[in-house]
Scaffold this motif. Structure first.
Motif, PDB file in Angstrom:
ATOM      1  N   TRP A 164       0.847  -1.197   0.000  1.00 23.52           N
ATOM      2  CA  TRP A 164       0.000   0.000   0.000  1.00 23.52           C
ATOM      3  C   TRP A 164       0.880   1.244   0.000  1.00 23.52           C
ATOM      4  CZ3 TRP A 164      -5.061  -1.005  -0.710  1.00 23.52           C
ATOM      5  CH2 TRP A 164      -5.503  -2.286  -0.407  1.00 23.52           C
ATOM      6  N   ILE A 203      -0.951   8.328  -0.491  1.00 21.25           N
ATOM      7  CA  ILE A 203      -1.505   9.216  -1.520  1.00 21.25           C
ATOM      8  C   ILE A 203      -1.909  10.561  -0.922  1.00 21.25           C
ATOM      9  CG2 ILE A 203      -2.291   7.350  -3.037  1.00 21.25           C
ATOM     10  CD1 ILE A 203      -5.139   7.856  -1.906  1.00 21.25           C
ATOM     11  N   SER A 204      -1.464  10.833   0.299  1.00 23.91           N
ATOM     12  CA  SER A 204      -1.775  12.115   0.929  1.00 23.91           C
ATOM     13  C   SER A 204      -0.587  12.575   1.745  1.00 23.91           C
ATOM     14  CB  SER A 204      -3.004  11.990   1.836  1.00 23.91           C
ATOM     15  OG  SER A 204      -2.666  11.361   3.068  1.00 23.91           O
ATOM     16  N   TYR A 214     -11.206  12.014   6.456  1.00 25.18           N
ATOM     17  CA  TYR A 214     -11.030  10.765   5.711  1.00 25.18           C
ATOM     18  C   TYR A 214     -11.898  10.765   4.455  1.00 25.18           C
ATOM     19  CZ  TYR A 214     -10.936   5.632   4.979  1.00 25.18           C
ATOM     20  OH  TYR A 214     -10.799   4.374   4.457  1.00 25.18           O
ATOM     21  N   ILE A 240     -10.673  10.803   0.364  1.00 18.82           N
ATOM     22  CA  ILE A 240     -11.111   9.781  -0.583  1.00 18.82           C
ATOM     23  C   ILE A 240     -11.834  10.412  -1.760  1.00 18.82           C
ATOM     24  CG2 ILE A 240     -12.713   7.846  -0.897  1.00 18.82           C
ATOM     25  CD1 ILE A 240     -11.981   6.924   1.908  1.00 18.82           C
ATOM     26  N   HIS A 263      -9.438  11.889  -4.210  1.00 19.83           N
ATOM     27  CA  HIS A 263      -8.669  10.914  -4.980  1.00 19.83           C
ATOM     28  C   HIS A 263      -9.520  10.175  -6.002  1.00 19.83           C
ATOM     29  CE1 HIS A 263      -6.640   6.964  -5.673  1.00 19.83           C
ATOM     30  NE2 HIS A 263      -5.579   7.743  -5.769  1.00 19.83           N
ATOM     31  N   SER A 264     -10.753   9.821  -5.627  1.00 18.69           N
ATOM     32  CA  SER A 264     -11.543   8.926  -6.482  1.00 18.69           C
ATOM     33  C   SER A 264     -12.907   9.470  -6.882  1.00 18.69           C
ATOM     34  CB  SER A 264     -11.754   7.594  -5.753  1.00 18.69           C
ATOM     35  OG  SER A 264     -12.575   7.788  -4.614  1.00 18.69           O
ATOM     36  N   ALA A 300     -13.827   1.760   2.075  1.00 20.57           N
ATOM     37  CA  ALA A 300     -12.656   1.862   2.948  1.00 20.57           C
ATOM     38  C   ALA A 300     -11.668   0.722   2.742  1.00 20.57           C
ATOM     39  CB  ALA A 300     -13.105   1.904   4.404  1.00 20.57           C
ATOM     40  N   SER A 332     -10.326  -0.145   0.210  1.00 20.95           N
ATOM     41  CA  SER A 332      -9.317   0.295  -0.754  1.00 20.95           C
ATOM     42  C   SER A 332      -8.484   1.463  -0.244  1.00 20.95           C
ATOM     43  CB  SER A 332      -9.994   0.724  -2.067  1.00 20.95           C
ATOM     44  OG  SER A 332     -10.767  -0.317  -2.608  1.00 20.95           O
ATOM     45  N   TYR A 333      -8.839   1.996   0.950  1.00 21.77           N
ATOM     46  CA  TYR A 333      -8.179   3.190   1.470  1.00 21.77           C
ATOM     47  C   TYR A 333      -7.831   3.028   2.950  1.00 21.77           C
ATOM     48  CZ  TYR A 333      -9.467   5.536  -2.861  1.00 21.77           C
ATOM     49  OH  TYR A 333      -9.592   5.894  -4.181  1.00 21.77           O
ATOM     50  N   LEU A 391      -3.128   8.672   4.192  1.00 19.89           N
ATOM     51  CA  LEU A 391      -4.078   7.828   3.469  1.00 19.89           C
ATOM     52  C   LEU A 391      -3.302   6.983   2.474  1.00 19.89           C
ATOM     53  CD1 LEU A 391      -7.158   7.278   3.143  1.00 19.89           C
ATOM     54  CD2 LEU A 391      -7.085   8.835   1.170  1.00 19.89           C
ATOM     55  N   HIS A 446      -3.302   3.794  -0.628  1.00 14.35           N
ATOM     56  CA  HIS A 446      -4.075   3.166  -1.702  1.00 14.35           C
ATOM     57  C   HIS A 446      -3.149   2.183  -2.405  1.00 14.35           C
ATOM     58  CE1 HIS A 446      -7.392   2.717  -4.431  1.00 14.35           C
ATOM     59  NE2 HIS A 446      -6.683   3.081  -5.490  1.00 14.35           N
TER      60      HIS A 446
END
Length: 373
Positions: A191, A194-195, A220, A224, A227-228, A241, A243-244, A283, A285
């Motif tokens: 993992w 990404i933050s 949180y 997310i 990002h997505s 969650a 996936s994160y 975070l 991913h």
């Protein structure tokens, strides 16, 4: 190690397999990895455990692994060729439980043994003081020996008896087993952050209340969404969650992953394992490629000592949320960790491991592979 897999998952099938394996001359104890969907209860299983003339130990897990496949139902029994030392620590969530004292008392009852040791540890994965217990394992036993294990329990997130001990099924407890055998442990997760890093400004055990003075679920959800584009809520929380995860920073070591389970109306996030107040989190991913790479890395670490062509039993402790994330591709991860070796194990609610010299820690979403013997 002799192995017997009962696909039925019934108590009758377990009892028959237990009797068959226990009759083998070189079997001194029996490790049992059972699936939660078996629906076992103490009233049905405890008589089998107590009647066995050999010690029976293990856990009930969301899924198990056997011969390259994952199973939601069934029971795997593994015959151990050496007699282990076994102990149970109860009250894993209770604030008054003094873990170091309990572990020291447990160790005092075990015979001295100069052989190389591996500690196999199963905890109730829904207990709230797992990290504190694992820390006490380190202070009591040190890092001279390897540790491998994980969290038993159910994906229903309802706490119930899930530890298999010689005296019956137990909940809110920890099973500690000293195996008289050497091992090499591989640990990896795949993992990636990404933050930026944030500070946990309020937490209580495994409940994160605020991050950077903001309700934890609020920040949180915002990360997310950025990002997505997905909007997370209490209703769809676990499906997104998975996936994160959150990553806890450690000095000069790989991030420890924490698996968020649920959020509440107060903006709090409940995780598998404690998240200390004041720690720095990011975070995380991943994708199937990074997770497969981690599985291959764990295999390399665990088998680096083997001569070419040598065979060894590999005990896999793999997070159930990796199964939920990878879906049918979990069979590819099982291929990466086996590479022609005999792999068996469990998909857990958190993983426990060290390599004999590195940190002893409680992980989430991580592959732990132990080469035994």
């Amino acid at each position: 190690m002799q192995q017997h897999f009962d696909a039925s998952g019934t108590v009758k099938g377990f009892a028959n397999a237990l009797q068959t394996l226990a009759s083998q001359e070189d079997v001194q104890a029996i490790l049992v990895l059972a699936c939660d969907d078996n629906g076992w209860t103490p009233s049905a299983v405890d008589p089998c455990l107590k009647a066995s003339h050999l010690p029976v130990l293990g856990g009930v897990f969301p899924q198990i692994a056997y011969k390259g496949a994952n199973y939601r139902q069934g029971t795997l029994l593994v015959g151990l060729n050496s007699a282990p030392s076994i102990g149970v620590v109860e009250g894993l969530s209770a604030e008054q439980t003094q873990f170091e004292e309990a572990l020291a008392d447990l160790e005092a009852t075990w015979p001295e043994d100069e052989r190389p040791q591996t500690y196999f540890v199963v905890v109730d994965g829904l207990a709230s003081r797992i990290s504190a217990f694992v820390e006490s394992l380190f202070f009591t036993f040190g890092l001279e020996h390897n540790f491998i294990g994980g969290g038993a329990g159910s994906l229903s997130f309802v706490q119930r008896p899930c530890l298999i001990t010689p005296i019956g099924l137990k909940e809110d407890a920890a099973l500690v087993v000293r195996l008289p055998m050497p091992s090499v442990i591989g640990v990896a997760h795949g993992w990636k952050p990404i933050s930026d890093a944030f500070t946990v400004t309020s937490s209580e055990r495994n409940v994160v209340k605020s991050i950077d003075w903001e309700p934890a679920a609020q920040i949180y959800a915002r990360l997310i969404s950025a990002h997505s584009g997905q909007l997370i809520s209490a209703d769809n929380f676990f499906s997104i969650a998975k996936s994160y995860p959150l990553g806890i920073a450690r000095y000069d070591a790989e991030l420890i992953v924490r698996d968020p389970l649920m959020m509440n109306a107060q903006g709090e996030i409940t995780c598998v394992g404690e998240v200390p107040e004041g720690c720095r989190v990011t975070l995380l991913h991943g994708n199937p490629g990074t997770l497969m790479g981690a599985a291959a890395c764990a295999h390399r670490q665990a088998t680096a000592h083997l001569a070419p062509g040598a065979q060894v039993d590999l005990l896999l402790i793999d997070c159930i949320s990796r199964v939920l994330f990878l879906d049918d591709m979990i069979t590819h991860e099982l291929k990466e960790v086996s590479r022609g070796q005999n792999v068996f194990g469990a998909f857990t609610l958190g993983e426990i491991a060290n390599s004999g010299s590195d940190y002893l820690a409680f992980y989430n979403k991580t592959v732990v592979l132990g080469a035994l013997g």
